[in-house]
Scaffold this motif. Structure first.
Motif, PDB file in Angstrom:
ATOM      1  N   SER A  93      -3.132 -15.809 -13.466  1.00 27.67           N
ATOM      2  CA  SER A  93      -3.249 -14.385 -13.749  1.00 27.67           C
ATOM      3  C   SER A  93      -2.271 -13.556 -12.931  1.00 27.67           C
ATOM      4  O   SER A  93      -1.773 -12.537 -13.409  1.00 27.67           O
ATOM      5  CB  SER A  93      -4.681 -13.916 -13.485  1.00 27.67           C
ATOM      6  N   CYS A  94      -2.011 -13.989 -11.684  1.00 32.70           N
ATOM      7  CA  CYS A  94      -1.111 -13.228 -10.805  1.00 32.70           C
ATOM      8  C   CYS A  94       0.224 -13.931 -10.610  1.00 32.70           C
ATOM      9  O   CYS A  94       0.979 -13.599  -9.696  1.00 32.70           O
ATOM     10  CB  CYS A  94      -1.776 -12.972  -9.452  1.00 32.70           C
ATOM     11  N   ARG A  95       0.519 -14.931 -11.444  1.00 31.37           N
ATOM     12  CA  ARG A  95       1.767 -15.700 -11.380  1.00 31.37           C
ATOM     13  C   ARG A  95       1.956 -16.368 -10.026  1.00 31.37           C
ATOM     14  O   ARG A  95       3.070 -16.503  -9.534  1.00 31.37           O
ATOM     15  CB  ARG A  95       2.970 -14.795 -11.696  1.00 31.37           C
ATOM     16  N   GLY A  96       0.822 -16.737  -9.405  1.00 35.66           N
ATOM     17  CA  GLY A  96       0.874 -17.471  -8.145  1.00 35.66           C
ATOM     18  C   GLY A  96       1.160 -16.634  -6.929  1.00 35.66           C
ATOM     19  O   GLY A  96       1.306 -17.170  -5.834  1.00 35.66           O
ATOM     20  N   THR A  97       1.216 -15.314  -7.065  1.00 38.15           N
ATOM     21  CA  THR A  97       1.559 -14.462  -5.921  1.00 38.15           C
ATOM     22  C   THR A  97       0.346 -14.096  -5.073  1.00 38.15           C
ATOM     23  O   THR A  97       0.487 -13.744  -3.904  1.00 38.15           O
ATOM     24  CB  THR A  97       2.229 -13.166  -6.394  1.00 38.15           C
ATOM     25  N   GLY A  98      -0.851 -14.114  -5.659  1.00 38.81           N
ATOM     26  CA  GLY A  98      -2.051 -13.675  -4.957  1.00 38.81           C
ATOM     27  C   GLY A  98      -2.287 -12.183  -5.061  1.00 38.81           C
ATOM     28  O   GLY A  98      -3.308 -11.681  -4.572  1.00 38.81           O
ATOM     29  N   TYR A  99      -1.352 -11.450  -5.682  1.00 36.70           N
ATOM     30  CA  TYR A  99      -1.477  -9.995  -5.824  1.00 36.70           C
ATOM     31  C   TYR A  99      -1.389  -9.614  -7.299  1.00 36.70           C
ATOM     32  O   TYR A  99      -0.684 -10.256  -8.085  1.00 36.70           O
ATOM     33  CB  TYR A  99      -0.367  -9.263  -5.078  1.00 36.70           C
ATOM     34  N   LYS A 100      -2.107  -8.549  -7.655  1.00 32.33           N
ATOM     35  CA  LYS A 100      -2.033  -8.054  -9.029  1.00 32.33           C
ATOM     36  C   LYS A 100      -2.271  -6.551  -9.024  1.00 32.33           C
ATOM     37  O   LYS A 100      -3.348  -6.083  -8.669  1.00 32.33           O
ATOM     38  CB  LYS A 100      -3.069  -8.739  -9.913  1.00 32.33           C
ATOM     39  N   GLY A 101      -1.261  -5.792  -9.404  1.00 33.91           N
ATOM     40  CA  GLY A 101      -1.364  -4.338  -9.430  1.00 33.91           C
ATOM     41  C   GLY A 101      -1.052  -3.715  -8.081  1.00 33.91           C
ATOM     42  O   GLY A 101      -1.005  -4.403  -7.058  1.00 33.91           O
ATOM     43  N   ARG A 102      -0.837  -2.399  -8.105  1.00 36.74           N
ATOM     44  CA  ARG A 102      -0.553  -1.665  -6.871  1.00 36.74           C
ATOM     45  C   ARG A 102      -1.375  -0.390  -6.821  1.00 36.74           C
ATOM     46  O   ARG A 102      -1.854   0.107  -7.840  1.00 36.74           O
ATOM     47  CB  ARG A 102       0.944  -1.323  -6.777  1.00 36.74           C
ATOM     48  N   ARG A 103      -1.495   0.148  -5.630  1.00 38.00           N
ATOM     49  CA  ARG A 103      -2.253   1.377  -5.413  1.00 38.00           C
ATOM     50  C   ARG A 103      -1.478   2.259  -4.439  1.00 38.00           C
ATOM     51  O   ARG A 103      -0.834   1.761  -3.511  1.00 38.00           O
ATOM     52  CB  ARG A 103      -3.629   1.040  -4.861  1.00 38.00           C
ATOM     53  N   ALA A 104      -1.549   3.570  -4.658  1.00 40.49           N
ATOM     54  CA  ALA A 104      -0.818   4.510  -3.810  1.00 40.49           C
ATOM     55  C   ALA A 104      -1.624   4.863  -2.565  1.00 40.49           C
ATOM     56  O   ALA A 104      -2.817   5.152  -2.649  1.00 40.49           O
ATOM     57  CB  ALA A 104      -0.494   5.780  -4.594  1.00 40.49           C
ATOM     58  N   ALA A 105      -0.955   4.818  -1.425  1.00 41.30           N
ATOM     59  CA  ALA A 105      -1.517   5.323  -0.171  1.00 41.30           C
ATOM     60  C   ALA A 105      -0.628   6.470   0.287  1.00 41.30           C
ATOM     61  O   ALA A 105       0.598   6.389   0.202  1.00 41.30           O
ATOM     62  CB  ALA A 105      -1.554   4.228   0.888  1.00 41.30           C
ATOM     63  N   ALA A 106      -1.243   7.544   0.750  1.00 42.66           N
ATOM     64  CA  ALA A 106      -0.445   8.712   1.128  1.00 42.66           C
ATOM     65  C   ALA A 106      -1.075   9.419   2.322  1.00 42.66           C
ATOM     66  O   ALA A 106      -2.303   9.452   2.461  1.00 42.66           O
ATOM     67  CB  ALA A 106      -0.329   9.680  -0.049  1.00 42.66           C
ATOM     68  N   LEU A 150      -2.301  -5.028  -4.481  1.00 37.64           N
ATOM     69  CA  LEU A 150      -3.719  -5.320  -4.323  1.00 37.64           C
ATOM     70  C   LEU A 150      -3.983  -6.798  -4.541  1.00 37.64           C
ATOM     71  O   LEU A 150      -3.265  -7.475  -5.299  1.00 37.64           O
ATOM     72  CB  LEU A 150      -4.544  -4.508  -5.330  1.00 37.64           C
ATOM     73  N   ASN A 151      -5.016  -7.309  -3.873  1.00 39.62           N
ATOM     74  CA  ASN A 151      -5.394  -8.710  -4.061  1.00 39.62           C
ATOM     75  C   ASN A 151      -5.756  -8.977  -5.519  1.00 39.62           C
ATOM     76  O   ASN A 151      -6.375  -8.133  -6.177  1.00 39.62           O
ATOM     77  CB  ASN A 151      -6.599  -9.062  -3.180  1.00 39.62           C
ATOM     78  N   CYS A 152      -5.371 -10.139  -6.010  1.00 39.43           N
ATOM     79  CA  CYS A 152      -5.704 -10.529  -7.383  1.00 39.43           C
ATOM     80  C   CYS A 152      -7.219 -10.691  -7.490  1.00 39.43           C
ATOM     81  O   CYS A 152      -7.822 -11.460  -6.725  1.00 39.43           O
ATOM     82  CB  CYS A 152      -5.004 -11.835  -7.744  1.00 39.43           C
ATOM     83  N   PRO A 153      -7.879  -9.998  -8.413  1.00 42.43           N
ATOM     84  CA  PRO A 153      -9.336 -10.112  -8.516  1.00 42.43           C
ATOM     85  C   PRO A 153      -9.811 -11.483  -8.974  1.00 42.43           C
ATOM     86  O   PRO A 153     -10.983 -11.829  -8.771  1.00 42.43           O
ATOM     87  CB  PRO A 153      -9.698  -9.031  -9.545  1.00 42.43           C
ATOM     88  N   ASP A 154      -8.918 -12.280  -9.568  1.00 40.22           N
ATOM     89  CA  ASP A 154      -9.328 -13.579 -10.095  1.00 40.22           C
ATOM     90  C   ASP A 154      -9.272 -14.707  -9.061  1.00 40.22           C
ATOM     91  O   ASP A 154      -9.953 -15.717  -9.222  1.00 40.22           O
ATOM     92  CB  ASP A 154      -8.438 -13.959 -11.293  1.00 40.22           C
ATOM     93  N   CYS A 155      -8.456 -14.538  -8.013  1.00 43.43           N
ATOM     94  CA  CYS A 155      -8.309 -15.658  -7.076  1.00 43.43           C
ATOM     95  C   CYS A 155      -8.467 -15.260  -5.613  1.00 43.43           C
ATOM     96  O   CYS A 155      -8.288 -16.095  -4.724  1.00 43.43           O
ATOM     97  CB  CYS A 155      -6.965 -16.360  -7.284  1.00 43.43           C
ATOM     98  N   ALA A 156      -8.793 -13.983  -5.322  1.00 44.35           N
ATOM     99  CA  ALA A 156      -8.941 -13.560  -3.934  1.00 44.35           C
ATOM    100  C   ALA A 156     -10.201 -14.156  -3.329  1.00 44.35           C
ATOM    101  O   ALA A 156     -11.267 -14.163  -3.949  1.00 44.35           O
ATOM    102  CB  ALA A 156      -8.984 -12.037  -3.849  1.00 44.35           C
TER     103      ALA A 156
END
Length: 564
Positions: free
Chosen positions: A494-507, A455-461
């Protein structure tokens, strides 16, 4: 003298009535939650009040947290693991009277079992489940402290070795190699990595962590000798052969960080420059605590998907298959489904490799191939143990597939996982393993194909405007995506420069109807299966992921990485 007017206000009745209990029973059947949990939710009472109202209905006495803490446990009658698994406690008070503490008085089978262990003369009390869980957690700390004392006195010389890792210990280590390995492990835990990769190249050792499913390069050390010493240190910790460098080796070890025991599974693989090591991190206590509250809605699944999986998990018999690549959350989804339907009235047995989550009141069996306990052999034994529901960690071979299908056909509900790319490949996979297509079609209730997207990082998206060509290729120019607001994380601390933080399941969930069963039994082509699924309301994984992109929750790049 005027008489005092008579009070005509009717006395307050009991807060927990038979009507409320019946309503809670209906709610429990619909939600899959235990009756005791549903009843408390519907009563709206505070925990202590709820117990005080509930206990007299069964002729028992309520027990507060303060009163509970005054008891001394009798783990010689019901040991600690059984107390934790069954939510019961055998104890005695200051006068030596034996007491049996229950959480769920509706569970007569569990109560009868406990009375056989402690004696029919024991007085029964009812405590709140949160109070008993807190009490048992305190007892765990006491038991661990006693084990540590025994170990220091020399009685525990044969116990499993557990190294303590902390910042102070790391700074005190004299060996630079030990400091390097311990600090690598400590940092990986701090960053919530799932794996540590140590990769030997020509004269260098690369260190990578897998975070949110993606490898992140952490650092690189120069020198072939340093790389060799680091791998040797890992072998020593996992009790592997440090002299053997030509064949793969597997092992495990345990460390204690911040009072928590962390398990590591180690894989050593030779390469042309030396050896690589991969360490899989497993925090069993954190997973057990997570399992206590694990539900499908905590995985981030959409309402349609959750409803479909809940419906499959509530079936009385048949097979629910979950497919996807390694690390896509298949087992977590099955655990969440089992947790929701586990009421204590059914015998649930799992066989796994390894057992990751600890589920209360569930018999969990770890595979041990070195001792001959394979999935197939364990599953045969499980069927003789009178189960209602069975979870098989993974279908790996023909025998396991055959037995699992037969179990589903003989009145058991079977939860299992299998490696395949999508819901349609699963059918071909089972038929390729020699399972009779008619039997497979009759046993199968549904298939879930799952992926995890970052998921997109909420702090820098930030909201972005994507080129029309890129939107067109992804399919985001359709009318249903009008007003889409794609966002991309720019990278921050917050996201270690990746732009992403956390994951979510899609099924995506394929529900098996009669028409689909006929297609499977007749070995129809995949195109016919897809046509049937489309008319039955299957929502593809890509469609779900594109909705997330349109809402700014993830990116097209992440969808392409995971789904192609």
């Amino acid at each position: 003298m005027n008489a005092k007017p008579e009070d005509t206000t009717p006395p307050a009745g009991p807060a927990i009535t038979q009507a409320l209990i019946q309503a809670a029973r209906r709610g429990a059947l619909g939600s899959g939650r235990p009756l005791i949990v549903e009843l408390e939710a519907q009563s709206g009472l505070a925990p202590e009040t709820f117990v005080a109202e509930l206990a007299p209905l069964f002729g028992y006495r309520p027990l507060s947290m303060r009163e509970l803490q005054e008891l001394e446990p009798l783990f010689d009658r019901i040991d600690y693991p059984e107390s934790l698994q069954r939510n019961v406690l055998a104890a005695h008070d200051s006068a030596g009277a034996v007491r049996l503490v229950l959480v769920d008085p509706f569970d007569g089978v569990n109560e009868a079992w406990a009375l056989r262990r402690v004696g029919e003369s024991a007085e029964i009390f009812i405590a709140h489940r949160a109070d008993l869980a807190a009490y048992l957690a305190q007892q765990e700390e006491r038991l661990r402290a006693m084990q540590d004392i025994v170990g220091e006195m020399g009685a525990g010389a044969s116990a499993e070795r557990v190294d303590e890792i902390s910042l102070s210990r790391i700074s005190e280590d004299e060996s630079p190699i030990v400091r390097l390995v311990n600090s690598t492990i400590y940092d990986a835990l701090k960053l919530q990595a799932s794996d540590i990769h140590l990769e030997c190249d020509a004269g260098t050792l690369g260190i990578k962590y897998r975070i949110d499913g993606v490898l992140a390069h952490i650092g690189q050390l120069s020198g072939a000798e340093v790389a060799e010493q680091v791998i040797s240190r890992i072998k020593v910790m996992a009790e592997l052969d440090i002299a053997e460098r030509r064949i793969p080796q597997d092992g495990r070890f345990k460390v204690r960080v911040g009072g928590r025991d962390i398990d590591f599974r180690v894989s050593i693989m030779p390469n042309i420059f030396g050896e690589d090591a991969v360490l899989r991190l497993l925090d069993r206590r954190a997973l057990t605590e997570e399992a206590q509250s694990l539900r499908l809605d905590s995985l981030g699944l959409d309402a349609h998907t959750m409803g479909a999986i809940r419906g499959l998990a509530a079936k009385p018999h048949g097979m629910l298959l979950v497919t996807g690549p390694t690390g896509s959350g298949k087992t977590t989804t099955l655990y969440a489904a089992i947790t929701e339907i586990h009421s204590g009235r059914d015998k649930i047995i799992t066989i796994e490799d390894p057992v990751e989550y600890r589920l209360p009141r569930v018999l969990q069996i770890p595979v041990n191939e070195k001792k001959g306990l394979t999935f197939a052999r364990g599953l045969r034994s499980i069927l003789r143990h009178d189960p209602d529901k069975i979870m098989v960690g993974e279908i790996r071979d023909d025998d396991t597939a055959q037995i699992a299908v037969q179990a589903a056909l003989t009145g058991h509900l079977v939860f299992t996982t299998v490696h395949a790319n999508n819901v349609f490949d699963v059918v071909g996979r089972f038929l390729h393993m020699g399972v009779d297509p008619y039997s497979f079609a009759a046993a199968l209730n549904g298939i879930v194909a799952q992926r995890l997207l970052r998921l997109n990082c909420p702090d820098c998206a930030e909201e972005v405007t994507l080129p029309d060509e890129e939107l067109r290729q992804a399919g985001l120019l359709a009318a249903e995506y009008l007003g889409a607001r794609p966002r991309i994380g720019r990278g921050c601390g917050s996201c270690r420069g990746t732009g992403y933080k956390g994951r979510r399941a899609a099924a995506e969930v394929l529900l098996v109807n009669d028409a689909l069963r006929e297609l499977i039994a007749s070995r129809a082509p995949v195109s016919a299966l897809k046509e049937n699924a489309a008319t039955s309301g299957l929502v593809p994984l890509r469609a779900q992921a594109l909705h997330w992109v349109a809402r700014g929750e993830t990116t097209l790049a992440e969808v392409a990485r995971v789904l192609g």
